[in-house]
Design a protein around this motif. Structure first.
Motif, PDB file in Angstrom:
ATOM      1  N   GLN A  80      26.008 103.618 106.128  1.00  0.00           N
ATOM      2  CA  GLN A  80      26.349 102.121 106.121  1.00  0.00           C
ATOM      3  C   GLN A  80      24.976 101.156 105.836  1.00  0.00           C
ATOM      4  O   GLN A  80      23.476 101.466 105.962  1.00  0.00           O
ATOM      5  N   VAL A  81      25.160 100.724 104.642  1.00  0.00           N
ATOM      6  CA  VAL A  81      24.285  99.569 103.707  1.00  0.00           C
ATOM      7  C   VAL A  81      24.467  98.288 104.364  1.00  0.00           C
ATOM      8  O   VAL A  81      25.190  97.369 105.025  1.00  0.00           O
ATOM      9  N   GLN A  82      23.222  97.971 104.564  1.00  0.00           N
ATOM     10  CA  GLN A  82      22.908  96.795 105.012  1.00  0.00           C
ATOM     11  C   GLN A  82      21.971  96.034 104.982  1.00  0.00           C
ATOM     12  O   GLN A  82      21.156  96.389 104.430  1.00  0.00           O
ATOM     13  N   LEU A  83      22.106  94.953 104.336  1.00  0.00           N
ATOM     14  CA  LEU A  83      20.855  93.381 103.956  1.00  0.00           C
ATOM     15  C   LEU A  83      20.560  92.540 105.067  1.00  0.00           C
ATOM     16  O   LEU A  83      21.804  92.044 105.399  1.00  0.00           O
ATOM     17  N   VAL A  84      19.274  92.152 105.335  1.00  0.00           N
ATOM     18  CA  VAL A  84      18.754  91.624 106.136  1.00  0.00           C
ATOM     19  C   VAL A  84      18.228  90.464 105.703  1.00  0.00           C
ATOM     20  O   VAL A  84      16.825  91.512 105.320  1.00  0.00           O
ATOM     21  N   GLU A  85      18.240  89.703 106.009  1.00  0.00           N
ATOM     22  CA  GLU A  85      17.212  88.329 105.405  1.00  0.00           C
ATOM     23  C   GLU A  85      16.318  87.573 106.401  1.00  0.00           C
ATOM     24  O   GLU A  85      16.783  88.027 107.668  1.00  0.00           O
ATOM     25  N   SER A  86      15.254  87.515 106.297  1.00  0.00           N
ATOM     26  CA  SER A  86      14.510  86.896 107.226  1.00  0.00           C
ATOM     27  C   SER A  86      13.512  85.766 106.018  1.00  0.00           C
ATOM     28  O   SER A  86      13.093  85.760 105.653  1.00  0.00           O
TER      29      SER A  86
ATOM     30  N   LEU B  37      10.800  84.023 101.478  1.00  0.00           N
ATOM     31  CA  LEU B  37      12.137  84.020 101.960  1.00  0.00           C
ATOM     32  C   LEU B  37      12.415  85.543 101.853  1.00  0.00           C
ATOM     33  O   LEU B  37      12.062  86.457 100.333  1.00  0.00           O
ATOM     34  N   SER B  38      12.557  87.046 102.570  1.00  0.00           N
ATOM     35  CA  SER B  38      12.800  88.331 102.262  1.00  0.00           C
ATOM     36  C   SER B  38      14.178  88.539 102.571  1.00  0.00           C
ATOM     37  O   SER B  38      14.475  88.203 103.732  1.00  0.00           O
ATOM     38  N   CYS B  39      15.625  89.311 101.644  1.00  0.00           N
ATOM     39  CA  CYS B  39      15.863  90.562 102.055  1.00  0.00           C
ATOM     40  C   CYS B  39      15.816  92.100 102.054  1.00  0.00           C
ATOM     41  O   CYS B  39      15.545  92.498 100.686  1.00  0.00           O
ATOM     42  N   ALA B  40      15.957  92.922 102.939  1.00  0.00           N
ATOM     43  CA  ALA B  40      15.736  93.778 103.274  1.00  0.00           C
ATOM     44  C   ALA B  40      17.203  94.874 103.022  1.00  0.00           C
ATOM     45  O   ALA B  40      17.196  94.775 104.062  1.00  0.00           O
TER      46      ALA B  40
ATOM     47  N   GLN C 252      18.818  80.417 108.023  1.00  0.00           N
ATOM     48  CA  GLN C 252      18.400  79.112 107.766  1.00  0.00           C
ATOM     49  C   GLN C 252      17.331  78.523 107.212  1.00  0.00           C
ATOM     50  O   GLN C 252      16.164  78.829 107.622  1.00  0.00           O
ATOM     51  N   VAL C 253      17.043  77.337 106.042  1.00  0.00           N
ATOM     52  CA  VAL C 253      16.341  77.015 105.608  1.00  0.00           C
ATOM     53  C   VAL C 253      16.866  75.463 105.706  1.00  0.00           C
ATOM     54  O   VAL C 253      17.328  75.186 104.806  1.00  0.00           O
TER      55      VAL C 253
END
Length: 120
Positions: A1-7, A20-23, A115-116
């Protein structure tokens, strides 16, 4: 399963900066176009920046000259450097990408959002 996780979201004063990063994780063979969208309260989700696999980038007029999108394919990560932030940049920021996860079909995936808030 593919996931994209922002931080990387948070509270910043006007004129400040955030990155911002998205891995991506999971079974990922390749990633084509990677995008950052945002959605402010009561408004439609809008495209902020886009970067292709060839590193060609496009920006919304409202962020041109202030935001920079980049990517690290080895880390399966896309970044959004945001400078000279304004209160109107306040929104939930989402990453989005076209991913080849099974070697056959390209599928579009979304992160959960970060959230920004730009406020003094």
């Amino acid at each position: 399963q593919v996931q994209l996780v922002e931080s990387g979201g948070g509270l910043v004063q006007p004129g400040g900066s955030l990155r911002l990063s998205c891995a991506g994780s999971g079974r990922i063979f390749s990633i084509n176009v990677m995008n950052w969208y945002r959605q402010a309260p009561g408004k439609q989700r809008e495209l902020v920046a886009r970067i292709t696999s060839g590193r060609s980038a496009n920006y919304a007029d409202s962020v041109l000259g202030r935001f920079t999108i980049s990517r690290d394919d080895a880390k399966k990560t896309v970044y959004l450097q945001m400078n000279s932030l304004k209160p109107e940049d306040t929104a939930v920021y989402y990453c989005n990408a076209d991913v080849l996860s099974d070697g056959i079909l390209w599928r579009n995936y979304w992160g959960q959002g970060t959230q920004v808030t730009v406020s003094s």
